[in-house]
Design a protein around this motif. Structure first.
Motif, mmCIF file in Angstrom:
data_model
loop_
_atom_site.group_PDB
_atom_site.id
_atom_site.type_symbol
_atom_site.label_atom_id
_atom_site.label_comp_id
_atom_site.label_asym_id
_atom_site.label_seq_id
_atom_site.Cartn_x
_atom_site.Cartn_y
_atom_site.Cartn_z
ATOM 1 N N UNK A 237 4.471 0.058 6.821
ATOM 2 C CA UNK A 237 3.474 -1.010 7.352
ATOM 3 C C UNK A 237 2.896 0.582 6.706
ATOM 4 N N UNK A 238 1.782 0.527 5.755
ATOM 5 C CA UNK A 238 0.792 2.027 4.743
ATOM 6 C C UNK A 238 -0.211 1.839 6.388
ATOM 7 N N UNK A 239 -1.014 0.579 6.762
ATOM 8 C CA UNK A 239 -1.439 0.691 7.488
ATOM 9 C C UNK A 239 -0.749 1.090 8.911
ATOM 10 N N UNK B 111 -8.870 5.902 2.447
ATOM 11 C CA UNK B 111 -8.345 5.567 3.466
ATOM 12 C C UNK B 111 -8.860 4.029 4.551
ATOM 13 N N UNK B 112 -10.149 3.760 4.567
ATOM 14 C CA UNK B 112 -10.644 3.121 4.388
ATOM 15 C C UNK B 112 -10.528 1.691 3.859
ATOM 16 N N UNK C 262 -7.488 -3.463 2.134
ATOM 17 C CA UNK C 262 -6.891 -4.024 1.008
ATOM 18 C C UNK C 262 -5.301 -4.463 1.540
ATOM 19 N N UNK C 263 -4.720 -3.290 2.035
ATOM 20 C CA UNK C 263 -3.685 -3.785 3.215
ATOM 21 C C UNK C 263 -3.682 -4.968 4.316
ATOM 22 N N UNK C 264 -4.556 -4.878 4.908
ATOM 23 C CA UNK C 264 -5.123 -5.655 5.687
ATOM 24 C C UNK C 264 -5.588 -7.359 5.323
ATOM 25 N N UNK D 245 -2.043 -8.922 4.074
ATOM 26 C CA UNK D 245 -0.415 -8.859 5.350
ATOM 27 C C UNK D 245 -1.379 -10.510 5.367
ATOM 28 N N UNK D 246 -3.364 -10.479 6.078
ATOM 29 C CA UNK D 246 -3.494 -11.468 5.990
ATOM 30 C C UNK D 246 -2.905 -12.728 5.367
ATOM 31 N N UNK D 247 -3.462 -13.078 4.027
ATOM 32 C CA UNK D 247 -2.787 -13.698 3.128
ATOM 33 C C UNK D 247 -2.045 -13.958 2.672
ATOM 34 N N UNK D 248 -0.434 -13.263 2.554
ATOM 35 C CA UNK D 248 1.359 -13.495 2.654
ATOM 36 C C UNK D 248 1.266 -11.528 3.246
#
Length: 107
Positions: A10-12, A37-38, A43-45, A48-51
Motif C-alpha cells: 500500500x503506497x499510501x 508526496x501529497x 492519486x492512490x486514494x 483505491x476508492x474507484x477500483x
C-alpha cells in the motif's frame, strides 16, 4: 518493509508513515517533494476508492523498471546523463503508451 511488486504494498500507507516520521523528527523537506508526496497520496486514494483491486505500485512497474534500466547501471550507479537524456524521454513515452494499453485491460 517493502516486499516488492505484486505483493499488495500500500503506497499510501508507506508514504503516510514516511510523512509521520518527518513530522515526528521535525525534518524540513523541499516543497516540491512534499507536493509530489501529497499528489501521490491523492492519486492512490482515488484509485483505491474507484477500483479497490488496483495497486498503484504494480501499475507503475513497467515505467519504474524501464527508468531504472535506462538511468542506472546494474550495480546501481547512475549512468552519465549525456548518454541517456533524449533516449530516456523517448523510451518513457513508449512505456507510458504500453502502460495505458495494460490499464485498458484492467478498466
Amino acid at each position: 518493509s517493502c516486499r516488492g511488486y505484486g505483493t499488495g504494498v500500500d503506497v499510501g500507507e508507506v508514504l503516510r508513515g514516511v510523512l509521520g516520521l518527518i513530522r515526528k523528527h521535525q525534518i524540513r523537506i523541499d516543497a516540491n517533494y512534499a507536493t509530489l508526496v501529497v499528489n501521490i497520496l491523492c492519486t492512490e486514494s482515488l484509485a483505491r476508492r474507484m477500483f479497490p483491486n488496483y495497486n498503484l505500485l504494480d501499475a507503475a512497474r513497467p515505467l519504474l523498471e524501464s527508468y531504472r534500466g535506462m538511468c542506472y547501471t546494474r550495480s546501481g550507479l547512475p549512468k552519465p546523463s549525456a548518454r541517456r537524456s533524449s533516449f530516456v524521454k523517448f523510451w518513457l513515452s513508449v512505456m507510458y503508451m504500453k502502460k495505458r494499453v495494460l490499464d485498458g485491460a484492467f478498466f
